[in-house]
Design a protein around this motif. Structure first.
Motif, PDB file in Angstrom:
ATOM      1  N   ASN A 415      -9.780   7.892  -0.517  1.00 19.49           N
ATOM      2  CA  ASN A 415      -8.436   8.002  -1.078  1.00 19.49           C
ATOM      3  C   ASN A 415      -7.529   7.235  -0.138  1.00 19.49           C
ATOM      4  N   SER A 416      -7.646   7.387   1.131  1.00 19.96           N
ATOM      5  CA  SER A 416      -6.716   6.641   1.913  1.00 19.96           C
ATOM      6  C   SER A 416      -6.880   5.124   1.978  1.00 19.96           C
ATOM      7  N   GLN A 419      -4.826   4.167  -0.925  1.00 18.40           N
ATOM      8  CA  GLN A 419      -3.504   3.903  -0.899  1.00 18.40           C
ATOM      9  C   GLN A 419      -3.370   2.853   0.201  1.00 18.40           C
ATOM     10  N   SER A 420      -4.114   2.522   1.191  1.00 16.01           N
ATOM     11  CA  SER A 420      -3.828   1.507   2.194  1.00 16.01           C
ATOM     12  C   SER A 420      -3.528  -0.134   1.731  1.00 16.01           C
ATOM     13  N   HIS A 422      -1.832  -0.914  -0.888  1.00 17.67           N
ATOM     14  CA  HIS A 422      -0.317  -1.077  -1.105  1.00 17.67           C
ATOM     15  C   HIS A 422       0.641  -0.737   0.018  1.00 17.67           C
ATOM     16  N   LEU A 423       0.047  -0.645   1.238  1.00 15.80           N
ATOM     17  CA  LEU A 423       1.201  -0.080   2.234  1.00 15.80           C
ATOM     18  C   LEU A 423       1.499  -1.695   2.724  1.00 15.80           C
ATOM     19  N   CYS A 430       1.808  -6.498   1.416  1.00 10.59           N
ATOM     20  CA  CYS A 430       0.550  -5.591   1.256  1.00 10.59           C
ATOM     21  C   CYS A 430      -0.589  -6.123   1.446  1.00 10.59           C
ATOM     22  N   ILE A 477      -7.779   7.599 -10.486  1.00 10.90           N
ATOM     23  CA  ILE A 477      -7.550   6.942  -8.972  1.00 10.90           C
ATOM     24  C   ILE A 477      -7.879   5.620  -8.998  1.00 10.90           C
ATOM     25  N   CYS A 481      -5.723   2.251  -8.899  1.00 10.41           N
ATOM     26  CA  CYS A 481      -5.834   1.306  -7.718  1.00 10.41           C
ATOM     27  C   CYS A 481      -6.261   0.104  -7.969  1.00 10.41           C
ATOM     28  N   ARG A 484      -3.415  -2.098 -10.118  1.00 13.72           N
ATOM     29  CA  ARG A 484      -2.171  -2.221  -9.189  1.00 13.72           C
ATOM     30  C   ARG A 484      -2.768  -3.665  -8.467  1.00 13.72           C
TER      31      ARG A 484
END
Length: 714
Positions: A415-416, A419-420, A422-423, A430, A477, A481, A484
């Motif tokens: 999960n992390s 998310q990472s 797009h940080l 990103c 999810i 991901c 995106r």
């Protein structure tokens, strides 16, 4: 020592055994040691034996002169020694004399081989271990070049001693070459600037105009010195870490003292010709190597601190000021570093003496820490470190940070990882923006299967292992991901292989399940396709919520519909730039209902559909091996259903796609004869009963030619 007339024998024999023999070593005179064997006797039975102790019943039955072992001169029992603190003008007392086993305290050689035994200003014969002066000289003699580091003798092991010996030899060679450099070379100016005057060519004289071009000048070239240093540094790279560290930092001390004469040099454009150009090159190499050594090797604290302290004490010339404090590397036990690695400090800042301090390290240090934590599989600590560290090379640091999603995957936090991608920070975009197509496809496989490469390389080749403790991403999810990433990365967005891999994973390509989803109701497909347009727009805007159909019983079918509509949108925008679309068709496998949706979506614009079909038809011929492999992987019904799908469309453009498929099938018919009999028979029946009759109704030249080919093989 005065000669004694009596001998004292002390027995440590225990027990009641009267036959037990004891051995005693006693001194009879200076330099003479005797070994006696005394036996317990019954004195009453033998009165002829020399009795030593009547009460104990001991008598000497054998004696032998002992050997004198090697010893320092001041410990000699044959020659007297007079101790002084620092007498070097000449031998004191009888210190000049020595026995065959006397060694020099300073040189650690036999006294007979010491070159400085009675040499004025040295006088090693006076040396002893109770003098601070002589102990200091011995330390220097034993440590050689290591004396500049002020090591304690107990800390000097074989590796350090070896490094010191090599460094000492190098310093002598370097000093000789540097002296030659400082002496320069006498030559004429014309050797540098050819004279074009004709006077001396015709009349063998120099005129006033060119006379200055032929005067002798003194030139200097640092290149020979550079070569000596460069050769030695190559040697250090082959040594063990402790040895190499001593050698490198010793080289730094020597070359920083080199000066540049004010006169001319041979070639000013050559970076090796002057110390001001060559020394910074060496210092960068040495400093980077030392930084890596301090990080990658578990040096003992005394050596770790000694190297840092010695480097800090070096006097840097103006052209090397950039290396000031370059060896201020934090140890792995440093509180600031450990608080970051343990997750106790997530900002990378701290207050020190009332000032805010930011966690900053040179890039070689950062790279070495990443390398070490990778080797130790400390992926959590590695992520925490990369998120806060700052260094002098932002581009290289960014390249290291781009692997943060991979490190999340390595310890199962998928999960992390999602998310990472797009940080981003204010200084850079990103990670998703910089992914290559190959990396994207590898990440899809990792996130879909919960496995990862066994090594720390983001590669699809090699061994893959299951990530222990990892929880697979939910399908929705993973879908959000992956889409995106495509939307923010222009290179990936127009890459057909990325889209085909995305389609494959949503057809359960990477799972043990069958790669065929159930055919959803026509109304569900239509409504979900309409809904997909708004969902895709939200994903482009960063809104990641998905509506109800994507969490229903048909959620897998819904996600495939969404991916298909996204691929159709891409084709509407990028079809003019594409030369390969066959992987998209292959990716659907036997999910022909989803493939039909793709063609229906393209048919909204006739020009787009026509271009797509033209490219696909060309691909089937050019990349026929891909088509053959797909047919072989499936059963005979795959060809039947694919051809039937093409023929079911009203548009003749789509219908004509069946021609290249069947042409390749006929031309490569021998390739399929290796399949089992039922497979080839089923395909044979389909062609004979379905395809040939259908072509009877079409009178175009292409269909007529294909029909004739089929009749010949059937």
């Amino acid at each position: 020592m005065e000669q004694v007339d009596s001998v004292i024998i002390i027995s440590d024999t225990e027990g009641d055994n009267e036959e037990e023999t004891s051995v005693f070593i006693v001194e009879d005179s200076p330099g003479q040691t005797y070994l006696f064997v005394a036996e317990a006797l019954d004195i009453s039975k033998d009165k002829s034996t020399e009795v030593i102790d009547e009460e104990c019943g001991l008598a000497i039955t054998y004696s032998k002169k002992g050997n004198v072992m090697p010893h320092a001169r001041y410990d000699c029992v044959e020659q007297d020694f007079t101790r002084t603190e620092n007498e070097v003008s000449g031998p004191t007392g009888s210190n000049l004399n020595f026995c065959d086993q006397c060694y020099c305290y300073i040189c650690d050689k036999p006294a007979s081989e010491c070159q400085y035994w009675n040499l004025p200003s040295f006088c090693h014969c006076n040396a002893h271990n109770k003098s601070k002066y002589w102990k200091a000289h011995r330390d220097v003699a034993l440590t050689g070049a290591l004396s500049i580091f002020n090591f304690d003798l107990v800390d000097i092991d074989s590796e350090l001693r070896h490094g010191g010996a090599l460094l000492q030899t190098f310093c002598l060679e370097l000093a000789l070459e540097y002296n030659n450099y400082m002496m320069g070379i006498i030559t004429s100016r014309s050797s540098l600037i050819p004279c074009i005057c004709s006077c001396h060519n015709q009349f063998k004289i120099f005129c006033e105009m060119c006379q200055m071009n032929h005067v002798e000048i003194q030139l200097y070239s640092y290149t020979p010195v550079f070569n000596v240093v460069n050769k030695f540094l190559h040697q250090t790279e082959k040594e063990k870490p402790k040895t190499a560290a001593i050698m490198m930092i010793g080289v730094a001390k020597e070359i920083l003292l080199h000066k540049q004469p004010p006169q001319e040099v041979f070639n000013k454009n050559d970076q090796t010709s002057t110390p001001s150009q060559a020394v910074p090159i060496f210092m960068h190499r040495i400093t980077s190597a030392l930084q890596r050594m301090l990080v990658l090797n578990d040096f003992p604290p005394y050596l770790f601190n000694k190297l840092k302290t010695f480097y800090k004490s070096l006097v840097l010339p103006s052209h090397c000021f950039i290396f000031t404090n370059s060896l201020n590397v934090l140890s792995w036990e440093d509180p600031f570093l450990t608080s970051i690695l343990r997750g106790q400090n997530i900002t990378g800042q701290r207050q020190k003496k009332g000032r805010k301090e930011t966690f900053w390290e040179d890039f070689p240090v950062v790279h070495a820490r990443v390398e070490r934590m990778e080797a130790r599989e400390e992926y959590r600590e590695l992520v925490r470190y990369l998120r806060v560290i700052k260094c002098n090379d932002t581009l290289k640091l960014r390249a290291l940070r781009d692997k943060v999603p991979f490190y999340f995957c390595k310890y199962g936090d998928f999960n992390s990882a999602a998310q990472s991608f797009h940080l981003s920070t204010s200084l850079t975009c990103c990670i998703a923006c910089r992914l290559t197509p190959y990396q994207y496809m590898v990440y899809l496989k990792i996130l879909r299967t919960g496995t990862a490469p066994a090594t720390c390389e983001l590669s699809d080749s090699g061994q893959w292992v299951h990530v222990e403790g990892g929880k697979l991403l939910k399908s929705c999810i993973l879908l959000k991901c992956s889409l995106r990433i495509l939307f923010v990365n222009a290179v990936l967005y127009r890459d057909v292989h990325c889209w085909s891999r995305l389609i494959q994973i949503h057809c359960n390509y990477f799972s043990m399940e069958a790669d065929v989803l159930q055919v959803p109701p026509a109304g569900f497909v239509k409504n979900t396709a309409i809904l997909a347009a708004s969902v895709l727009e939200d994903l482009r805007s960063g809104i990641v919520g998905l509506p109800k159909p994507f969490s229903s019983v048909l959620h897998r079918e819904a996600t495939l519909i969404l991916v298909t509509m996204a691929a159709a949108q891409m084709l509407h925008k990028k079809i003019s730039m594409m030369k390969l679309v066959l992987p998209l068709i292959v990716a659907y496998g036997k999910n022909f209902w989803a493939l039909k949706l793709l063609f229906d979506s393209l048919s909204t614009k006739e020009e787009i559909l026509h271009n797509f079909c033209a490219i696909l038809s060309n691909n089937i011929y050019i990349h026929r091996s891909m088509m053959i492999d797909v047919v072989k992987c499936h059963d005979a019904n795959y060809v039947s259903d694919l051809v039937t799908l093409f023929l079911s469309f009203e548009q003749t453009t789509v219908q004509s796609l069946s021609i290249p498929v069947l042409n390749v099938l006929v031309e490569e018919w021998h390739e399929f004869k290796t399949k089992e009999h039922l497979w080839i028979q089923s395909l044979h029946n389909f062609l004979q009963t379905k395809v040939v009759p259908a072509m009877e109704m079409v009178n175009t030249a292409q269909f007529t030619e294909l029909r004739n080919k089929l009749n010949r093989i059937l």
